[in-house]
Structure formats: C-alpha cells, structure tokens
Write a protein that holds these residues in place. Structure first.
Motif, short mmCIF file in Angstrom:
data_model
loop_
_atom_site.label_atom_id
_atom_site.label_comp_id
_atom_site.label_asym_id
_atom_site.label_seq_id
_atom_site.Cartn_x
_atom_site.Cartn_y
_atom_site.Cartn_z
N GLY A 68 107.33 20.08 43.11
CA GLY A 68 107.64 21.46 43.44
C GLY A 68 108.88 21.96 42.72
N MET A 69 109.89 21.10 42.64
CA MET A 69 111.11 21.49 41.94
C MET A 69 110.88 21.61 40.44
SD MET A 69 113.37 22.25 44.05
CE MET A 69 114.60 22.52 42.76
N VAL A 70 109.93 20.85 39.89
CA VAL A 70 109.57 21.01 38.48
C VAL A 70 109.09 22.44 38.25
CG1 VAL A 70 107.89 20.36 36.70
CG2 VAL A 70 109.08 18.59 38.01
N ILE A 71 108.25 22.95 39.15
CA ILE A 71 107.76 24.33 39.04
C ILE A 71 108.91 25.32 39.16
CG2 ILE A 71 106.26 26.08 40.05
CD1 ILE A 71 104.75 23.86 38.62
N VAL A 72 109.78 25.12 40.15
CA VAL A 72 110.92 26.02 40.36
C VAL A 72 111.79 26.07 39.11
CG1 VAL A 72 113.07 26.35 41.66
CG2 VAL A 72 110.95 25.76 42.87
N LYS A 73 112.11 24.91 38.55
CA LYS A 73 113.00 24.86 37.39
C LYS A 73 112.30 25.37 36.13
CE LYS A 73 116.16 21.31 39.11
NZ LYS A 73 117.39 22.14 38.96
N ALA A 74 110.99 25.18 36.03
CA ALA A 74 110.25 25.71 34.88
C ALA A 74 110.25 27.23 34.91
CB ALA A 74 108.82 25.17 34.88
N ILE A 75 110.12 27.80 36.09
CA ILE A 75 110.17 29.26 36.23
C ILE A 75 111.55 29.77 35.81
CG2 ILE A 75 110.20 31.16 37.91
CD1 ILE A 75 107.97 29.63 39.44
N GLU A 76 112.60 29.08 36.26
CA GLU A 76 113.96 29.46 35.89
C GLU A 76 114.20 29.32 34.39
OE1 GLU A 76 116.32 26.86 38.25
OE2 GLU A 76 116.10 28.02 40.10
N PHE B 165 107.06 25.90 49.20
CA PHE B 165 108.21 26.53 48.55
C PHE B 165 108.07 28.05 48.61
CE2 PHE B 165 108.43 22.33 46.81
CZ PHE B 165 109.77 22.11 46.52
N ARG B 166 109.18 28.72 48.86
CA ARG B 166 109.24 30.17 48.83
C ARG B 166 110.57 30.60 48.22
NH1 ARG B 166 106.72 34.53 51.12
NH2 ARG B 166 108.00 36.39 51.45
N GLY B 167 110.49 31.47 47.20
CA GLY B 167 111.71 31.93 46.57
C GLY B 167 112.55 30.82 45.98
N GLY B 168 111.88 29.75 45.52
CA GLY B 168 112.60 28.64 44.91
C GLY B 168 113.19 27.66 45.89
N GLN B 169 112.92 27.84 47.20
CA GLN B 169 113.48 26.96 48.22
C GLN B 169 112.36 26.31 49.04
OE1 GLN B 169 116.84 26.40 48.54
NE2 GLN B 169 117.10 27.75 46.74
N ILE C 19 108.79 32.53 32.99
CA ILE C 19 107.38 32.72 33.36
C ILE C 19 107.25 32.53 34.86
CG2 ILE C 19 105.02 31.91 33.04
CD1 ILE C 19 105.89 30.81 30.31
N ASP C 20 106.77 33.54 35.59
CA ASP C 20 106.67 33.43 37.04
C ASP C 20 105.40 32.68 37.44
OD1 ASP C 20 104.62 35.24 36.64
OD2 ASP C 20 105.65 36.93 37.59
N LEU C 21 105.22 32.50 38.73
CA LEU C 21 104.08 31.72 39.22
C LEU C 21 102.76 32.35 38.78
CD1 LEU C 21 103.36 29.23 40.98
CD2 LEU C 21 103.17 30.81 42.91
N LYS C 22 102.67 33.66 38.83
CA LYS C 22 101.46 34.35 38.41
C LYS C 22 101.18 34.07 36.94
CE LYS C 22 99.26 38.91 38.30
NZ LYS C 22 99.44 40.36 38.60
N GLY C 23 102.24 34.02 36.14
CA GLY C 23 102.08 33.72 34.72
C GLY C 23 101.57 32.31 34.48
N TRP C 24 102.08 31.35 35.25
CA TRP C 24 101.63 29.97 35.11
C TRP C 24 100.18 29.81 35.56
CZ3 TRP C 24 103.97 27.21 31.84
CH2 TRP C 24 105.38 27.22 31.72
N MET C 25 99.76 30.64 36.52
CA MET C 25 98.39 30.55 37.02
C MET C 25 97.38 31.21 36.10
SD MET C 25 98.32 28.77 39.76
CE MET C 25 96.69 29.17 40.39
N ALA C 26 97.85 32.09 35.22
CA ALA C 26 96.94 32.80 34.32
C ALA C 26 96.28 31.81 33.36
CB ALA C 26 97.70 33.87 33.54
N LYS C 27 95.02 31.99 33.13
CA LYS C 27 94.30 31.12 32.20
C LYS C 27 94.69 31.48 30.77
CE LYS C 27 90.30 30.30 35.17
NZ LYS C 27 88.82 30.42 35.31
N PRO C 28 94.95 30.48 29.94
CA PRO C 28 95.31 30.77 28.55
C PRO C 28 94.21 31.57 27.85
CG PRO C 28 95.66 28.45 29.07
CD PRO C 28 94.91 29.05 30.23
N ASP C 29 94.62 32.56 27.10
CA ASP C 29 93.68 33.37 26.34
C ASP C 29 93.47 32.73 24.97
OD1 ASP C 29 92.06 35.33 25.35
OD2 ASP C 29 93.68 36.77 24.95
N ARG C 30 92.50 31.85 24.93
CA ARG C 30 92.26 31.15 23.68
C ARG C 30 90.77 30.91 23.49
NH1 ARG C 30 94.97 25.42 25.64
NH2 ARG C 30 93.39 24.87 27.19
N LYS C 31 90.37 30.82 22.24
CA LYS C 31 88.98 30.56 21.93
C LYS C 31 88.65 29.11 22.26
CE LYS C 31 88.73 33.98 18.22
NZ LYS C 31 88.46 34.20 16.78
#
Length: 282
Positions: free
Chosen positions: A160-168, A34-38, A172-184
């Motif tokens: 893949g479309m789940v990711i596209v629609k979750a971003i929409e 997928f690129r640019g949601g397509q 939260i962009d792909l980089k945001g989803w890839m970030a590790k949660p900041d939690r203890k």
C-alpha cells in the motif's frame, strides 16, 4: 475490525501466504485500507488451509500446522474478505494473491470476489525503472518502508505504501494508475524461413510476444502465438517472469499440462534450457 464502519478507503491492499504449492492453500491473509495516503484500517487472520504444509513454504513464512490449529477455514471468512474488497480498488504485489483468492473461492465453493485489481509491481516498475528488481522487500528498503517480509499484514501494508509513494513521486493519481495503457496489441516477430524451431507454434509465459525472447525464438524459425491452444507445440517459461516459483500455477502452464494429459504433443521448457539447446544446435 470491519471497514464498513470507517471512512471509505481510496483503495485496499491484500496479501496472502500459502501452505504449499497449491495457491488455494491460504494460511494467512492481511488486508489494509488507505485513504488520502494514510492507513485507515487493518485486518488479518491465520487460516486453516485444509491442506498440507510444505517444508519449503514453512521456511518462507514460518507458519506451521500448529499455528493454524483451531483457526477458521477460508469459507468461514469469505464474507469478511468480500466485505473488505468487493467494489473497491484492490492492490496486490503481483497477481499471485489475486489467483490465490480466486482458487480458494473455487475450492471452498464460494463466489469469486468482484473487485478492481491493481498490480503494485507494475506501478513500481513505472515509478522507479532504475531499480534492478521490484520485489517488495527491495522496494521497502529503497523507499524506507518498515517491513517484515512474508507476514501477510506487513506485506499488505508495504504494498500500500508503494502505491502512496508512487503517487507522490510521479504525480499520477490512483485513477491514472487504474487506466488501461493506450497501446496497440503486441505483434509477434515473423518466423525465419528456416531454423531448428521451424514448424513449432510457441507460447511464451511471462514475456510479451514481441519481446527479446520472442525475437530469439522467431529467428530460430518458431512461430510465436498469443496463448496456449490445441495447436501449440511448446510453452516456454521466461526466466524473468512475474509468477516466480509459482509459474506452474499460472493459467497458461495449467492449460499446457491439461493438453499434455489429453495426449497433445506440447512441450513445456524453461527459457534457459531452450536457449542452451539452440546454442548447441547452432
């Protein structure tokens, strides 16, 4: 079709079907970029798993030994899979596909594929917490995604479309989803001073060690540990856990079985059975 000749995808999605309970027994694989949601590329193939087919698995995906006769085995397509995934963000719906690919690499004596994994189940749970479950067919129906369940290419496309629609939906962009949660790190509850589980060192498969199940077991005197080890007395398989029917292939379960085989006194029990036992004792 090789992805090397196409625009670099933002992420790729992989899904596999297996012939039997051994996760290495991949009999179909689908990969979508997928690129640019397509969608920018799709690749799939049947695979000779060089293993038996169970009636249970055939009933799920409909693939039989006849379908894979003459198809390549995993070792023969490893380089193609590696070319699609290596160095990219790779989405899978739960960690089953990740584990299956790693197991198939081991069995076929090929190098493990180096990629950055993203679990679309975790993404979906965050994006649509109101849903009763986040299985792929349920999400596809909810999001209006065309989907043929347990076909590897269709499953990969839908994830893949789940990711596209979750971003929409979330922003939260792909980089945001890839970030590790900041939690203890989750802290387990202190065990009660007395109870039917007093003296038991308990690992939990499928739930955090500060969750409801951990609280219940600690109230019965059990000490909740972070992982299965040589001093663990019990592995409790949570009722709602991400491995589903593949729980026995998970690393904690396999480690517990190995310890039992080595003579260690470790019990493997389901949450339902243990809760029922504690209720009788209470």
């Amino acid at each position: 079709m090789s992805s090397a000749n196409l625009a670099e995808p933002d992420f790729v999605v992989v899904d596999v079907e297996t012939a039997c309970s051994r996760v290495s027994s991949i009999c179909q694989i689908g990969i979508v970029g997928f690129r640019g949601g397509q969608e920018v590329f799709a690749w799939e193939t049947l695979v000779d798993p060089r293993d038996e087919f169970s009636a249970f698995n055939i009933g799920i995906h409909g693939i039989t030994p006849h379908h894979v006769a003459g198809q390549p085995h995993f070792g023969e397509i490893h380089a193609q899979i590696d070319a699609h995934l290596r160095g990219r963000v790779t989405v899978a719906h739960s960690w089953f596909d990740k584990g299956a690919l790693a197991a198939a690499c081991r069995v076929s004596e090929r190098a493990e594929i180096a990629t950055d994994w993203l679990d679309s189940v975790r993404v979906a749970k965050h994006a649509w917490p109101q849903l009763e479950n986040h299985k792929l067919n349920r999400l596809a129906a909810f999001l209006g995604i065309e989907h043929h369940h347990h076909d590897a290419l269709s499953d990969a496309r839908a994830a893949g479309m789940v990711i596209v629609k979750a971003i929409e939906h979330t922003g939260i962009d792909l980089k945001g989803w890839m970030a590790k949660p900041d939690r203890k790190r989750a802290q387990p509850p202190a065990p009660a001073l007395d109870g039917p589980l007093k003296g038991q060192r308990i690992a939990i498969l499928g739930e955090p060690r500060d969750g409801a199940l951990a609280q219940h077991l600690a109230a019965a005197g059990g000490r909740i540990v972070a992982s299965v080890g040589s001093t663990t007395n019990m592995l409790v398989v949570a009722t709602k856990q991400p491995y589903g029917r593949w729980a026995e292939t998970s690393e904690p379960y396999r480690k517990a079985n190995a310890l039992r085989a080595a003579g260690k006194p470790i019990v493997i029990v389901s949450e339902a059975d243990l809760r029922a036992k504690l209720k009788r004792q209470g």
